[in-house]
Design a protein around this motif. Structure first.
Motif, mmCIF file in Angstrom:
data_model
loop_
_atom_site.group_PDB
_atom_site.id
_atom_site.type_symbol
_atom_site.label_atom_id
_atom_site.label_comp_id
_atom_site.label_asym_id
_atom_site.label_seq_id
_atom_site.Cartn_x
_atom_site.Cartn_y
_atom_site.Cartn_z
ATOM 1 N N LEU A 125 0.878 -1.034 0.030
ATOM 2 C CA LEU A 125 0.003 0.103 -0.015
ATOM 3 C C LEU A 125 0.960 1.206 0.039
ATOM 4 C CD1 LEU A 125 -2.759 -0.847 2.503
ATOM 5 C CD2 LEU A 125 -3.156 -0.096 0.256
ATOM 6 N N THR A 126 1.989 1.197 0.675
ATOM 7 C CA THR A 126 2.654 2.517 0.702
ATOM 8 C C THR A 126 3.042 3.345 -0.423
ATOM 9 O OG1 THR A 126 4.227 3.590 2.162
ATOM 10 C CG2 THR A 126 4.910 1.202 1.008
ATOM 11 N N GLY A 127 3.157 4.407 -0.408
ATOM 12 C CA GLY A 127 3.481 5.401 -1.517
ATOM 13 C C GLY A 127 4.857 5.928 -1.440
ATOM 14 N N ASP A 128 5.850 5.494 -0.379
ATOM 15 C CA ASP A 128 7.000 6.239 -0.065
ATOM 16 C C ASP A 128 7.842 5.289 0.189
ATOM 17 O OD1 ASP A 128 7.583 8.951 2.066
ATOM 18 O OD2 ASP A 128 8.493 7.053 2.518
ATOM 19 N N VAL A 129 9.101 5.623 -0.283
ATOM 20 C CA VAL A 129 10.210 4.581 -0.435
ATOM 21 C C VAL A 129 10.510 4.347 1.053
ATOM 22 C CG1 VAL A 129 12.371 4.383 -1.632
ATOM 23 C CG2 VAL A 129 10.714 5.568 -2.692
ATOM 24 N N PHE A 130 10.853 5.193 1.580
ATOM 25 C CA PHE A 130 11.623 4.728 3.012
ATOM 26 C C PHE A 130 10.583 4.055 3.699
ATOM 27 C CE2 PHE A 130 12.724 5.336 7.482
ATOM 28 C CZ PHE A 130 14.085 5.039 7.097
ATOM 29 N N ASN A 131 9.258 4.210 3.713
ATOM 30 C CA ASN A 131 8.111 3.420 4.366
ATOM 31 C C ASN A 131 8.182 2.137 3.921
ATOM 32 O OD1 ASN A 131 4.595 3.436 4.702
ATOM 33 N ND2 ASN A 131 6.114 3.699 6.451
ATOM 34 N N LEU A 132 8.432 1.806 2.670
ATOM 35 C CA LEU A 132 8.529 0.539 1.911
ATOM 36 C C LEU A 132 9.548 -0.280 2.844
ATOM 37 C CD1 LEU A 132 7.380 -1.216 -0.246
ATOM 38 C CD2 LEU A 132 9.217 -0.531 -1.608
ATOM 39 N N TYR A 133 10.557 0.369 2.999
ATOM 40 C CA TYR A 133 11.832 0.086 3.626
ATOM 41 C C TYR A 133 11.383 -0.772 5.130
ATOM 42 C CZ TYR A 133 15.887 -0.394 6.769
ATOM 43 O OH TYR A 133 17.055 -0.659 7.748
#
Lengths: 496, 116
Positions: A125-133
């Protein structure tokens, strides 16, 4: 704005917390654990229905406007993945009831599965690269514990490899994020897409793109980073192996597809051949190594690798048809692959071994198990009318349309070898005359093992027979990926 | 400052890779710690080193009066440090289990042939 998008994270989180309170009570764990995943599946279907009818859904966490806050985005691709993930979680959790040891079920299994699903859902769901990490870390931490619990000698050996490779991949991922932020000044995926497409010197981004490529390839078990997978996957109990085979590598593939369609679109003459080569060699190596194995789990583990190659081939073609084929193939493969592992678990329950040389005569004594094996196995091999046929057809047609003859030829050849492997399991395990004592061959399998396998087999058939609406859906999802303007607009608003 | 930190990053990466390639699990875990720290410094350096005040805006103002440093890389590193702390704790526990079960610290003593 839709708070609905938070539920795929909140539901498993709440389930984990409640499960920890019900520590030690097996029945309570089973009811809450499976109930939680069922609820999650319902939420995923709901999100899919909303996304399908109203377009891309976005929520800005804490109401910080993008690109400053963290954004959750559900487009068609992620909502399809959410549904499939929850489905596999549900089926393997039901399958786990009679197969996973009591002690594990009482204490750790259900909280960990839910925690891992939380990480997987967050990653989709995430749209943020760091959040994906961060979501990747949530997911792999839960998977580490799932894999290492119990702990026989060879399980430890596989676990160390798995942990080490995943940690190295995570660090490369983080290094990629650092370089990306240094060059682009943003980590929001939609904002990155906008900035990189507009930028003239996107060439510099290749360094961070390569770090991401290696990190995700490690997680997705792409050539040449696949060796940890056959060492570690087969050592866990079958319900866990099936769960991993369906989800873990596919999250890596999901991230590759997301990154390389949304914002790493610079230097296509370098990246697309690289993806095609990686995909082609992955397919070949996986399938050829599988052919030399005689342990059912190891054959199937090597096949995970070769199937990943097909999905990456679709990405490397980078046409709407190719990406649509990749999405369809991913859905088909998650379902069929997890199912073959679950059937292997049945075989183990009946015969007490995974060694094909020792298993034989299953067809005569257990025709139902034979039927349940043949459906996902032929599905994987790409025999009509099962789902694999449609998936391979889509990819091969896309390959011919893009005039990539070599990779398409490889894909067809690998299909043949896959069929060979499946026929080998069939011949050795099911058809060959049983040498042992026939009198002991009347074991009954628990219903909780049969039901998930039957449901997944039914999905394999339905995906193949009623392919039209699914293919059409994948085409629309692929359109959204290839032309990200609707994604960018949904996240950043109209004024960008 | 940027040059010193860049060299430090390189040295840390080199040490990490050397340690990761050793057969001993203890050294491998040390390698993972080094790798984590190297990556944190890398994120810090590539975020841009500026000599400026912290990112606070005085009361009643809309924008900062003077040049401010980018707080985001620091936030990223902080998160990464917390995550790697958990990972290292887990790795150490895993190493202990590995030692208890196999009675060795050497990865090459445990082979895949054990499975058969």
């Amino acid at each position: 704005m839709s708070n609905l998008l938070l539920l795929p994270v909140i539901v498993p989180l709440a389930t984990v917390l409640i499960l920890l309170l019900a520590h030690g009570r097996k029945w309570l764990q089973q009811i809450i654990g499976i109930g939680g995943i069922a609820l999650q599946f319902t939420v995923a279907v709901w999100i899919f229905v909303v996304v399908n009818s109203q377009g891309i859904q976005v929520i800005q966490l804490g109401s910080w406007p993008a690109p400053f806050g963290i954004t959750f985005v559900a487009d068609l691709f992620s909502s399809i993945m959410l549904m499939v993930a929850a489905l596999i979680g549900l089926m393997t959790a039901i399958y786990a009831m009679p197969t996973i040891s009591d002690n594990r079920q009482r204490f750790s299994y259900y909280p960990l599965v839910n925690a891992m699903l939380m990480g997987v859902n967050g990653a989709f769901l995430t749209g943020d690269v760091f959040n994906l990490y961060v979501w990747f870390e949530v997911m792999i931490m839960a998977s580490f514990v799932l894999l290492t619990l119990g702990g026989s000698r060879q399980q430890m050996n596989g676990a160390i490899k798995y942990v080490a490779m995943n940690l190295v991949a995570s660090m490369l991922f983080l290094a990629g994020i650092g370089l990306l932020y240094g060059q682009a000044g943003t980590l929001n995926m939609a904002d990155l897409a906008l900035k990189i497409r507009a930028s003239d010197d996107a060439f510099l981004l290749n360094s961070s793109a390569m770090l991401f490529f290696v990190a995700f390839s490690l997680k997705a078990a792409l050539f040449p980073f696949f060796f940890w997978l056959p060492a570690s996957y087969p050592t866990a109990p079958m319900a866990i192996t099936a769960f991993f085979s369906g989800l873990l590598t596919k999250v890596g593939v999901y991230a590759l597809i997301r990154f390389f369609t949304l914002f790493f679109v610079q230097n296509q003459s370098f990246w697309h051949p690289l993806l095609l080569w990686a995909g082609g060699i992955t397919m070949l190596v996986g399938v050829l190594t599988a052919a030399s194995q005689y342990d059912m789990r190891r054959i199937l583990s090597f096949h995970i690798i070769s199937q990943i190659g097909y999905i990456i081939m679709g990405l490397g073609l980078f046409t709407v048809a190719g990406i649509a084929g990749a999405i369809y193939y991913m859905v088909h493969n998650i379902v069929a692959k997890a199912n073959t592992f679950l059937v292997a678990g049945m075989v183990y329950k009946l015969r007490g071994t995974y060694d094909l040389k020792a298993i034989s005569g299953l067809y005569k004594n257990y025709p139902l198990v034979a039927l349940l094996f043949v459906i996902p196995a032929m599905g994987l091999a790409g025999v009509p009318p099962f789902s694999g046929f449609v998936g391979k057809l889509m990819l091969v047609v896309a390959g011919f349309e893009a005039e990539k003859w070599v990779i398409t030829g490889v894909a067809l050849l690998v299909g043949l070898f896959t069929l060979f492997s499946m026929v080998k399991i069939w011949n050795e395990g099911f058809w060959k005359k049983h040498t042992g004592n026939d009198a002991s061959d009347n074991k009954k399998l628990p219903v909780a093992m049969l039901v998930p396998v039957a449901i997944l087999a039914l999905i394999t058939i339905l995906l193949g027979v009623a392919a039209e609406p699914v293919v059409e859906l994948c085409m629309r999802a692929a359109h959204q990926l290839i032309d990200p303007s609707s994604y960018i607009e949904a996240v950043l608003g109209k004024q960008y | 400052m940027g040059l010193i930190l860049s060299i430090l990053t390189g040295v840390l990466y080199a040490a990490a890779i050397y340690l990761l390639l050793r057969r001993s699990i203890v050294k491998m875990i040390l390698g993972i710690i080094f790798l984590g720290n190297a990556t944190n410094v890398l994120v810090f350096v590539s975020g841009g080193l500026t000599k400026a005040s912290p990112a606070f805006i005085a009361e009643g103002q809309q924008v900062a009066a003077e040049h401010i440093a980018d707080p985001l890389p620091q936030a990223l590193i902080l998160t990464a440090i917390v995550i790697s702390f958990g990972i290292i704790a887990f790795s150490l526990a895993l190493m202990y289990r590995f030692y208890k079960i196999t009675g060795t610290d050497d990865l090459d003593d445990v082979t895949e042939e054990d499975e058969v």
